[in-house]
Design an enzyme around this catalytic site. Structure first.
Site, PDB file in Angstrom:
ATOM      1  N   TYR A  35       0.854  -1.192   0.000  1.00  0.00           N
ATOM      2  CA  TYR A  35       0.000   0.000   0.000  1.00  0.00           C
ATOM      3  C   TYR A  35       0.881   1.230   0.000  1.00  0.00           C
ATOM      4  O   TYR A  35       1.733   1.397   0.876  1.00  0.00           O
ATOM      5  CB  TYR A  35      -0.908   0.005   1.240  1.00  0.00           C
TER       6      TYR A  35
ATOM      7  N   LYS B  45       2.444   9.258   9.065  1.00  0.00           N
ATOM      8  CA  LYS B  45       2.168   8.811  10.441  1.00  0.00           C
ATOM      9  C   LYS B  45       3.075   9.456  11.507  1.00  0.00           C
ATOM     10  O   LYS B  45       2.800  10.543  11.968  1.00  0.00           O
ATOM     11  CB  LYS B  45       2.254   7.295  10.517  1.00  0.00           C
TER      12      LYS B  45
ATOM     13  N   ASP C 225       9.199   3.461   1.269  1.00  0.00           N
ATOM     14  CA  ASP C 225       7.997   4.018   1.868  1.00  0.00           C
ATOM     15  C   ASP C 225       8.048   3.666   3.350  1.00  0.00           C
ATOM     16  O   ASP C 225       7.755   2.540   3.751  1.00  0.00           O
ATOM     17  CB  ASP C 225       6.758   3.427   1.193  1.00  0.00           C
TER      18      ASP C 225
HETATM   19  N1  PMP Z   1       2.342   4.111   2.531  1.00  0.00           N
HETATM   20  C1  PMP Z   1       2.149   3.216   3.507  1.00  0.00           C
HETATM   21  C2  PMP Z   1       3.153   2.110   3.692  1.00  0.00           C
HETATM   22  C3  PMP Z   1       1.047   3.313   4.352  1.00  0.00           C
HETATM   23  O1  PMP Z   1       0.839   2.382   5.322  1.00  0.00           O
HETATM   24  C4  PMP Z   1       0.140   4.398   4.173  1.00  0.00           C
HETATM   25  C5  PMP Z   1      -1.052   4.598   5.080  1.00  0.00           C
HETATM   26  N2  PMP Z   1      -1.457   3.549   5.852  1.00  0.00           N
HETATM   27  C6  PMP Z   1       0.393   5.310   3.128  1.00  0.00           C
HETATM   28  C7  PMP Z   1       1.485   5.138   2.339  1.00  0.00           C
HETATM   29  C8  PMP Z   1      -0.552   6.460   2.858  1.00  0.00           C
HETATM   30  O2  PMP Z   1      -0.434   7.421   3.836  1.00  0.00           O
HETATM   31  P1  PMP Z   1      -1.646   8.424   4.129  1.00  0.00           P
HETATM   32  O3  PMP Z   1      -2.762   7.617   4.714  1.00  0.00           O
HETATM   33  O4  PMP Z   1      -1.067   9.409   5.071  1.00  0.00           O
HETATM   34  O5  PMP Z   1      -2.007   9.024   2.823  1.00  0.00           O
END
Ligand code: PMP
Length: 758
Positions: free
Chosen positions: A461, A584, A556
């Site tokens: 994700y 986060k 990421d």
């Molecule tokens: N990358 C990863 C690995 C994530 O876990 C998330 C959110 N859970 C995101 C990107 C997207 O971040 P946001 O919800 O702040 O858009």
């Protein structure tokens, strides 16, 4: 992922009915998208292992079609089951199934643009690599023969030997083949798009440029390779379905000595390892092979859901103890799509409304207390609503307000802190979310390298931007979640199966011939926050491959950044990415959590007017990005995490929780799997997250029941005072002391002791 038919029904209805359902749902999908009207065209799906296929009836309205209306025929087009007369084109379908074992679904429609090419007898040459990859070397015209005749059947039988998946029937629409129903629908839509483009190009009168022959051959070889693999997997899945023997769960003793589940220490935390002493949350890296072996065994087993009577009690909890939550979230349905705003919000049996959060606990509006292992999805390593940070943030907001649009000192302080803790981040740009930051990083990578391809790992994700809703959650599913996203937006995104370095190399090689890869983006702990964990050396190997092919490596670290340790996953694995995505923890749970850090030369793409020339920069923005509130919150939260050693304390809590869960699993001889990467704890009971398109039949059959079980487990935990992420993941925090974890384990034991099959 969107499903083409209802799997749980399919299990009970037998193979004919499963294929019938598939046909009905393809008809529905085609009607919805406007590719079928009333009685036009026909659709079929192979009945696995039976020398048969299910096909739409003749001259019948697709909008009314029900499973019982679908005919089942053998490969000579003789009726095996069903009361209606089969489509007039049944012979053509039969010829394909008899001759092409790789084909499991067929769509024949009268779509306008491809039909226009039929009228001018213009086969479509190789125009796009996606076209060659999925449809074949070219889209040929099958000579005219009247509908439903043996001439047409013979002509089709002769042409499909080419191995291509799409054909235009002279004066008669198109014939599109696929390894499964989803793929057949996808191929049909792709053919129409390509036909439209080709028609438009022909109308310009200019030379139409084509895919060079060597590239066409590589892409075609890929199509055949994929299909052979798929055919093999389907055969294996069929064999498994016919002999539904349980895969034995390795006994506890079979788990290798360096088990990822250390036994709980007699008192206090498990002993800290070198990594923990060095400031990282992971005490011992999970034995990834052993974890996968247990996960594979879990998905090879029948489900072990909570016993019905116990589940009814748990559901009763919601009705009797959560009345105000129900009232509020019922009302919310009238004003908010689906009644909740957040993907992580638990909806089963209905969402809870939370009123208070502090440390390790949450309270709902009915006054019930829960141990909070959601921790807002990961940002609060210090625990929820941590007072020392809240007070500092309040001071800053009292002075400057939450936003001015001008520079604030905390922007600098946060950028310096990120740079000190993760030296790969020479420059840092604050943004509003992880999603935005991924968009920005990809844009910078493309600007810097001048290349366009981006490779991600299937199942990972990376937020919800157009280009990244690809291979989401379930590896190998390409665009299955890409509703509302045009093909062009994902045209340069590719995915590889998790932990498959050979396939990553092949993709990089292919892309090299097509202009090159701008970036490989990975979650360094593995897709979906380590739900599919990577072997320890994986990231270093990806780094080597990126260097070999001149692609940038993007980590990421939205989840892993600061949670795994202040140096992030890059510090833990000792791998330096070119760009890092933050989210986060970068604001410690306060709003506008996003940022990109990385190499000075790449990050320079974000500066206005590189070399004095505007128009060369990678454009990004955001009214509220880098506001004083977010920057101060991030600065104070991360500083406090450093002062208190929070990532390590949270990791020890994760170890204790995992060890306790593994102990329960062992004692009750359950097939479930618990493992952790520090404060990220996974408890797989349904195994739904391990399904993928490498095992398409299993996925089709089991996705829904396994998803439902996970939902029920989540509800059962909640009714016992435990909030988890989607019933299978837990984030621990510094606030989770021994007492909290031991309390949680008692509650988990109550639920786990109430599952079927004990
Ligand atoms: N990358 C990863 C690995 C994530 O876990 C998330 C959110 N859970 C995101 C990107 C997207 O971040 P946001 O919800 O702040 O858009």
């Amino acid at each position: 992922m969107r499903r083409s038919f209802s799997a749980d029904e399919g299990i009970h209805m037998g193979q004919y009915d499963t294929s019938r359902e598939q046909v009905v749902s393809v008809c529905r999908a085609l009607l919805e998208r406007g590719y079928l009207k009333a009685t036009e065209g026909n659709v079929s799906a192979r009945v696995p292992g039976q020398g048969a296929f299910a096909i739409t009836p003749s001259n019948y309205d697709y909008a009314k079609m029900k499973s019982g209306d679908i005919c089942v025929l053998d490969h000579d087009a003789k009726r095996l089951d069903g009361t209606r007369k089969a489509s007039i084109e049944a012979g053509m379908h039969a010829a394909v199934y008899a001759q092409r074992p790789d084909v499991n679904a067929i769509v024949h429609t009268h779509q306008p643009y491809a039909s226009a090419l039929a009228l001018v007898r213009q086969p479509i040459p190789a125009l796009f690599d996606e076209q060659v990859r999925f449809l074949g070397r070219s889209v040929e015209i099958i000579d005219y023969a009247p509908s439903g005749t043996s001439f047409l059947k013979k002509r089709v039988a002769a042409r499909i030997k080419s191995g291509d998946n799409a054909f235009i029937l002279a004066n008669h629409g198109v014939l599109v083949l696929g390894g499964d129903t989803e793929r057949a629908v996808f191929n049909m839509a792709l053919l129409e798009k390509v036909a439209l483009d080709y028609l438009l190009a022909l109308m310009t009168g200019d030379k139409v440029s084509k895919v060079p022959a060597p590239i066409r051959e590589i892409a075609f070889a890929k199509l055949r390779g994929d299909e052979k693999k798929l055919a093999k997997q389907l055969a294996a899945a069929r064999a498994a379905a016919e002999a539904p023997e349980e895969v034995p769960v390795p006994e506890a003793e079979e788990v290798p000595a360096e088990s990822p589940f250390p036994p709980p220490a007699a008192s206090g935390f498990a002993t800290s390892s070198g990594a923990q002493l060095a400031g990282y949350a992971i005490s011992a890296y999970p034995d990834v092979e052993a974890v996968y072996a247990r996960l594979e065994a879990l998905v090879g087993q029948h489900l072990h859901p909570v016993k019905r009577a116990a589940m009814d009690d748990y559901l009763d909890y919601f009705e009797t103890k959560c009345a105000r939550s129900k009232e509020l979230t019922d009302e919310a349905r009238d004003f908010i799509p689906g009644g909740v705003q957040h993907n992580l919000a638990f909806n089963y049996p209905f969402p809870l409304a939370i009123e208070k959060a502090e440390g390790a606990h949450l309270w709902d509006v009915d006054g019930n207390r829960y141990i909070d292992f959601l921790q807002a999805g990961g940002p609060t390593v210090l625990g929820s609503n941590y007072a020392p940070v809240r007070e500092k943030v309040a001071e800053v907001v009292a002075s400057s307000g939450p936003v001015t649009g001008l520079f604030h000192e905390y922007e600098l302080k946060l950028a310096q802190l990120v740079n000190r803790l993760m030296p790969s981040c020479e420059l840092f740009r604050m943004l509003g979310s992880g999603t935005e930051s991924v968009m920005a990083a990809i844009r910078a990578a493309r600007t810097h390298t001048g290349k366009k391809w981006v490779i991600k790992i299937g199942g990972a994700y990376h937020g919800w931007s157009d280009q990244m809703v690809y291979g989401l959650h379930v590896p190998g599913t390409w665009r299955f979640e890409a509703r509302g996203i045009p093909f062009g937006a994902t045209a340069h995104t590719r995915e590889v199966f998790p932990n498959d370095l050979a396939s990553l190399r092949r993709k990089l090689q292919q892309n090299k011939l097509l202009g090159g890869t701008a970036a490989v983006i990975v979650e360094p702990i593995g897709p979906e926050s380590g739900t599919r964990p990577v072997p320890f050396g994986f990231n270093a190997k990806v780094r080597e491959l990126c260097d070999e092919f001149g692609a940038l490596l993007i980590f990421d670290e939205v989840v892993s950044g600061f949670r795994l340790g202040l140096g992030g996953a890059q510090g833990y694995f000792g791998v330096r990415p070119d760009l890092t995505i933050f989210g986060k923890c970068i604001t410690g749970g306060y709003p506008m959590a996003g940022g990109v850090g990385g190499r000075r030369d790449v990050m320079a793409s974000f500066a206005s007017g590189i070399g004095g020339k505007s128009g060369e920069r990678a454009y990004i923005g955001g009214t509220l990005s880098a506001n004083p509130l977010s920057c101060a919150a991030g600065y104070f939260a991360i500083s406090e995490m450093e002062r208190t050693n929070a990532p390590v304390l949270a990791g020890m809590a994760g170890d204790r929780l995992t060890a306790g869960l593994s102990d329960i699993i062992r004692r009750y001889r359950l097939p479930f799997v618990a493992y952790n990467q520090g404060s990220i704890v996974h408890l797989e009971t349904s195994g739904v997250m391990l399904l993928d398109l490498k095992h398409p039949l299993r996925l089709a059959r089991e996705l829904k029941p396994r998803q439902h079980m996970m939902e029920e487990m989540g509800a059962a935990y909640t009714a016992n005072g435990l909030i988890t992420l989607a019933g299978s993941r837990m984030y621990t925090s510094m606030a989770d002391n021994d007492e909290v974890i031991d309390d949680a384990l008692e509650r988990f034991e109550r639920v786990l002791a109430s599952v079927e099959g004990l």
